[in-house]
Enzyme design. Sequence first.
Site, PDB file in Angstrom:
ATOM      1  N   LYS A  88       2.232  -2.778  -0.566  1.00  0.00           N
ATOM      2  CA  LYS A  88       1.720  -1.928   0.518  1.00  0.00           C
ATOM      3  C   LYS A  88       1.233  -2.803   1.686  1.00  0.00           C
ATOM      4  O   LYS A  88       1.555  -2.547   2.845  1.00  0.00           O
ATOM      5  CB  LYS A  88       0.584  -1.046  -0.005  1.00  0.00           C
ATOM      6  CG  LYS A  88      -0.212  -0.330   1.051  1.00  0.00           C
ATOM      7  CD  LYS A  88       0.609   0.658   1.862  1.00  0.00           C
ATOM      8  CE  LYS A  88      -0.165   1.106   3.087  1.00  0.00           C
ATOM      9  NZ  LYS A  88       0.554   2.055   3.919  1.00  0.00           N
ATOM     10  N   PRO A 119     -11.580   4.277   1.817  1.00  0.00           N
ATOM     11  CA  PRO A 119     -11.220   3.282   2.835  1.00  0.00           C
ATOM     12  C   PRO A 119     -10.702   1.956   2.277  1.00  0.00           C
ATOM     13  O   PRO A 119      -9.718   1.419   2.784  1.00  0.00           O
ATOM     14  CB  PRO A 119     -12.529   3.063   3.605  1.00  0.00           C
ATOM     15  CG  PRO A 119     -13.292   4.337   3.411  1.00  0.00           C
ATOM     16  CD  PRO A 119     -12.926   4.828   2.041  1.00  0.00           C
TER      17      PRO A 119
HETATM   18  P1  NAD Z   1     -10.442   8.438   6.094  1.00  0.00           P
HETATM   19  O1  NAD Z   1     -11.555   7.629   6.650  1.00  0.00           O
HETATM   20  O2  NAD Z   1      -9.937   9.601   6.891  1.00  0.00           O
HETATM   21  O3  NAD Z   1     -10.839   8.991   4.646  1.00  0.00           O
HETATM   22  C1  NAD Z   1     -11.652   8.290   3.738  1.00  0.00           C
HETATM   23  C2  NAD Z   1     -12.621   9.285   3.144  1.00  0.00           C
HETATM   24  O4  NAD Z   1     -13.419   8.618   2.163  1.00  0.00           O
HETATM   25  C3  NAD Z   1     -13.575   9.863   4.183  1.00  0.00           C
HETATM   26  O5  NAD Z   1     -13.535  11.273   4.135  1.00  0.00           O
HETATM   27  C4  NAD Z   1     -14.940   9.319   3.751  1.00  0.00           C
HETATM   28  O6  NAD Z   1     -16.010  10.171   4.017  1.00  0.00           O
HETATM   29  C5  NAD Z   1     -14.722   9.117   2.269  1.00  0.00           C
HETATM   30  N1  NAD Z   1     -15.671   8.162   1.679  1.00  0.00           N
HETATM   31  C6  NAD Z   1     -16.073   6.977   2.180  1.00  0.00           C
HETATM   32  N2  NAD Z   1     -16.939   6.378   1.341  1.00  0.00           N
HETATM   33  C7  NAD Z   1     -17.069   7.219   0.292  1.00  0.00           C
HETATM   34  C8  NAD Z   1     -17.829   7.169  -0.912  1.00  0.00           C
HETATM   35  N3  NAD Z   1     -18.626   6.112  -1.189  1.00  0.00           N
HETATM   36  N4  NAD Z   1     -17.720   8.194  -1.782  1.00  0.00           N
HETATM   37  C9  NAD Z   1     -16.917   9.251  -1.502  1.00  0.00           C
HETATM   38  N5  NAD Z   1     -16.187   9.368  -0.372  1.00  0.00           N
HETATM   39  C10 NAD Z   1     -16.267   8.362   0.492  1.00  0.00           C
HETATM   40  O7  NAD Z   1      -9.260   7.420   5.770  1.00  0.00           O
HETATM   41  P2  NAD Z   1      -7.712   7.753   5.511  1.00  0.00           P
HETATM   42  O8  NAD Z   1      -6.992   7.618   6.798  1.00  0.00           O
HETATM   43  O9  NAD Z   1      -7.603   8.998   4.703  1.00  0.00           O
HETATM   44  O10 NAD Z   1      -7.301   6.475   4.611  1.00  0.00           O
HETATM   45  C11 NAD Z   1      -7.667   6.359   3.236  1.00  0.00           C
HETATM   46  C12 NAD Z   1      -6.909   5.190   2.645  1.00  0.00           C
HETATM   47  O11 NAD Z   1      -5.498   5.386   2.774  1.00  0.00           O
HETATM   48  C13 NAD Z   1      -7.194   3.839   3.310  1.00  0.00           C
HETATM   49  O12 NAD Z   1      -7.190   2.821   2.345  1.00  0.00           O
HETATM   50  C14 NAD Z   1      -6.025   3.680   4.282  1.00  0.00           C
HETATM   51  O13 NAD Z   1      -5.775   2.313   4.571  1.00  0.00           O
HETATM   52  C15 NAD Z   1      -4.908   4.312   3.486  1.00  0.00           C
HETATM   53  N6  NAD Z   1      -3.791   4.874   4.268  1.00  0.00           N
HETATM   54  C16 NAD Z   1      -4.017   5.573   5.411  1.00  0.00           C
HETATM   55  C17 NAD Z   1      -2.946   6.105   6.118  1.00  0.00           C
HETATM   56  C18 NAD Z   1      -3.157   6.899   7.392  1.00  0.00           C
HETATM   57  O14 NAD Z   1      -2.155   7.174   8.091  1.00  0.00           O
HETATM   58  N7  NAD Z   1      -4.369   7.327   7.728  1.00  0.00           N
HETATM   59  C19 NAD Z   1      -1.632   5.927   5.646  1.00  0.00           C
HETATM   60  C20 NAD Z   1      -1.428   5.240   4.448  1.00  0.00           C
HETATM   61  C21 NAD Z   1      -2.522   4.715   3.762  1.00  0.00           C
END
Ligand code: NAD
Length: 298
Positions: A174, A70
């Site tokens: 970004k 996150p």
């Molecule tokens: P998400 O919440 O779906 O995935 C994050 C994952 O990290 C979850 O599965 C969660 O369980 C895991 N997690 C959290 N704490 C953890 C820990 N301490 N140890 C191990 N795993 C842990 O989020 P996402 O949408 O995949 O986004 C991830 C990153 O990418 C963020 O920084 C977001 O801003 C960025 N991002 C997202 C998108 C999008 O469209 N969703 C696009 C570009 C960038």
Amino acid sequence: MANIRNIGFIGIGNMGAPMAGQLARQGFALTVFDVQVANATAFASEHGARVASSAAEAGEGADAVIFMLPDERVVRHVLFDDGLAARMSRGAVAIDMGTSAPASTRATGAELAELGIGYVDAPVMGGVVFARDASLDIMAAGDVALIERCRPLFAAMSRKLWLCGELGSAHVLKAMTNYINACALINTLEAMVIGRKFGLDSTVMAQAIDAMCNGRQHPVVKKVMPHVLTRKYGTGMAMQLIAKDVKIAVDAAHSVGAAVPLGEVTAQLWRAATEQLGGTRDHSEIVRYWEDMTGAEL
Ligand code: NAD
């Protein structure tokens, strides 16, 4: 430096799962970890990856560890509280592909360097759909040789790699791209609501805005690249005319009681720039007003 083959992938969420899936498809050996165990096990059963029982375990023996977490606080927690950094091999590289705060990225890079571990920030643009068809844009920053070493990984997930410079600068870019898009979304909604209050159809507006404000009409294509960065200032439209048009939009909003917070600030900025530079100057010269205000040069 040896090729990267064994990858620890931490954060198998909405983005991490399809991104890691692309790496698995390209034959990299993956060990995955997520605090939501079901995410990691579902991924492993689909792609044949190994599931680690902790972040530290995912990093053991890995040539590279990728974070799709996150934010920077979680990245640091995983590295330094969960013991991952201590378990990674010297000469391995950690790659933060999430959207993290750049100051933290720089601090983390310095701490990892002391342990002999490389660090690269490589956030992505494009959502889940782009991750699923490996057409993400990846912005990468840090040591150039390290980025080159990671290039096959990035190629598996993306359509384009943007080299940004010093560690942390990809996280800056970004954040700026999301900032621009977030402003544009509010700006668009603000304008469409004003239009609705005047009886315009939403679909007509959306299609017209797409044709007239996006693509080659987008300010970065139409103004920033040809007129601002080149200092040509030759769009052919005077500053006072744009200032007038923004005022028309804001007055129109006020006349129908529509909220127009971005419009009010924008009108004020164009008015101030017009007063400072002169209303007959090309409107792309507003960059000079901005540079005066910030002390920076584009
Ligand atoms: P998400 O919440 O779906 O995935 C994050 C994952 O990290 C979850 O599965 C969660 O369980 C895991 N997690 C959290 N704490 C953890 C820990 N301490 N140890 C191990 N795993 C842990 O989020 P996402 O949408 O995949 O986004 C991830 C990153 O990418 C963020 O920084 C977001 O801003 C960025 N991002 C997202 C998108 C999008 O469209 N969703 C696009 C570009 C960038």
